[in-house]
Design a protein around this motif. Structure first.
Motif, PDB file in Angstrom:
ATOM      1  N   PHE A  68      51.995  30.041  74.379  1.00 58.05           N
ATOM      2  CA  PHE A  68      50.880  30.646  73.651  1.00 58.05           C
ATOM      3  C   PHE A  68      50.734  30.025  72.263  1.00 58.05           C
ATOM      4  O   PHE A  68      49.639  29.606  71.860  1.00 58.05           O
ATOM      5  CB  PHE A  68      51.061  32.165  73.545  1.00 58.05           C
ATOM      6  N   PHE A  69      51.823  29.977  71.504  1.00 56.93           N
ATOM      7  CA  PHE A  69      51.740  29.451  70.142  1.00 56.93           C
ATOM      8  C   PHE A  69      51.435  27.958  70.120  1.00 56.93           C
ATOM      9  O   PHE A  69      50.613  27.513  69.312  1.00 56.93           O
ATOM     10  CB  PHE A  69      53.022  29.753  69.356  1.00 56.93           C
ATOM     11  N   THR A  70      52.076  27.180  70.982  1.00 53.95           N
ATOM     12  CA  THR A  70      51.806  25.737  70.975  1.00 53.95           C
ATOM     13  C   THR A  70      50.375  25.449  71.423  1.00 53.95           C
ATOM     14  O   THR A  70      49.701  24.599  70.840  1.00 53.95           O
ATOM     15  CB  THR A  70      52.817  24.954  71.834  1.00 53.95           C
TER      16      THR A  70
ATOM     17  N   HIS B  79      47.489  23.621  69.245  1.00 54.28           N
ATOM     18  CA  HIS B  79      46.825  22.409  69.757  1.00 54.28           C
ATOM     19  C   HIS B  79      45.315  22.604  69.833  1.00 54.28           C
ATOM     20  O   HIS B  79      44.553  21.694  69.483  1.00 54.28           O
ATOM     21  CB  HIS B  79      47.392  22.007  71.124  1.00 54.28           C
ATOM     22  N   LYS B  80      44.872  23.770  70.281  1.00 55.29           N
ATOM     23  CA  LYS B  80      43.435  24.060  70.334  1.00 55.29           C
ATOM     24  C   LYS B  80      42.833  24.034  68.928  1.00 55.29           C
ATOM     25  O   LYS B  80      41.751  23.481  68.715  1.00 55.29           O
ATOM     26  CB  LYS B  80      43.176  25.420  70.995  1.00 55.29           C
ATOM     27  N   HIS B  81      43.534  24.607  67.988  1.00 54.59           N
ATOM     28  CA  HIS B  81      43.061  24.602  66.599  1.00 54.59           C
ATOM     29  C   HIS B  81      42.930  23.174  66.081  1.00 54.59           C
ATOM     30  O   HIS B  81      41.915  22.812  65.482  1.00 54.59           O
ATOM     31  CB  HIS B  81      44.028  25.407  65.726  1.00 54.59           C
TER      32      HIS B  81
ATOM     33  N   TYR C 258      56.781  24.895  60.328  1.00 51.46           N
ATOM     34  CA  TYR C 258      56.821  24.991  61.792  1.00 51.46           C
ATOM     35  C   TYR C 258      55.856  24.037  62.491  1.00 51.46           C
ATOM     36  O   TYR C 258      55.908  23.903  63.710  1.00 51.46           O
ATOM     37  CB  TYR C 258      56.497  26.418  62.249  1.00 51.46           C
ATOM     38  N   HIS C 259      54.974  23.400  61.755  1.00 47.93           N
ATOM     39  CA  HIS C 259      53.950  22.570  62.380  1.00 47.93           C
ATOM     40  C   HIS C 259      54.540  21.475  63.263  1.00 47.93           C
ATOM     41  O   HIS C 259      54.082  21.275  64.395  1.00 47.93           O
ATOM     42  CB  HIS C 259      53.025  21.966  61.325  1.00 47.93           C
TER      43      HIS C 259
ATOM     44  N   ARG D 182      55.727  19.274  68.965  1.00 49.03           N
ATOM     45  CA  ARG D 182      56.685  18.555  69.815  1.00 49.03           C
ATOM     46  C   ARG D 182      56.452  18.908  71.278  1.00 49.03           C
ATOM     47  O   ARG D 182      56.341  20.085  71.627  1.00 49.03           O
ATOM     48  CB  ARG D 182      58.116  18.944  69.457  1.00 49.03           C
ATOM     49  N   PRO D 183      56.428  17.909  72.152  1.00 46.66           N
ATOM     50  CA  PRO D 183      56.251  18.204  73.580  1.00 46.66           C
ATOM     51  C   PRO D 183      57.386  19.040  74.173  1.00 46.66           C
ATOM     52  O   PRO D 183      57.171  19.796  75.108  1.00 46.66           O
ATOM     53  CB  PRO D 183      56.212  16.825  74.242  1.00 46.66           C
TER      54      PRO D 183
END
Length: 142
Positions: free
Chosen positions: A12-14, A18-20, A43-44, A49-50
């Motif tokens: 959810f967070f990643t 990424h969408k942002h 935290y960015h 990171r994949p």
């Protein structure tokens, strides 16, 4: 009640981040998450990171788990929005007299972490009065 797995929380967070970054449309909850992520530039890199979904953020390594931290922020935002436990909104307002909203949320997060840890250690329900008392004690400190 929504009870996501560790992988779902991390995804959810990643995905929100990424969408942002790709300027895609966000859901209201993703927007809340991105607003919190923006407050935490430390935290960015982890969110980009994949392998972040599988990463270990152990205290022994001196790392804060960004997913846990951001999840706690979301939980606190929800608690404040519905004043649950009753009195948390007033305690937050008292904190705001000596610090900004983000620092106040971190005070609440510290109290929440301590209360949850004790509840788990003792195998007892969460003591909401102790939780609120810890927050109130911080409100009296500058």
């Amino acid at each position: 009640m929504f009870n996501p797995s560790r992988e779902q929380v991390r995804q959810f967070f990643t995905e929100a981040w990424h969408k942002h970054k790709a300027a895609k449309v966000l859901t209201p909850l993703e927007t809340m998450a991105v607003d919190l992520i923006e407050l935490h530039p430390e935290y960015h890199a982890d969110l980009e990171r994949p392998d972040a979904a599988d990463a270990d953020f152990s205290v022994e390594q001196g790392k804060t788990n960004p997913f846990l931290h951001l999840s706690m922020h979301l939980a606190i935002n929800e608690q404040l929005s519905i004043d649950q436990p009753p009195g948390i909104k007033a305690a937050f307002q008292r904190l705001l007299t000596t610090r900004d909203a983000h620092d106040a949320a971190h005070v609440i997060m510290e109290a929440l972490g301590e209360t949850v840890w004790e509840s788990q250690r003792l195998g007892t329900p969460l003591d909401t009065e102790k939780y609120l008392d810890l927050i109130r004690r911080h409100a009296t400190r500058a």
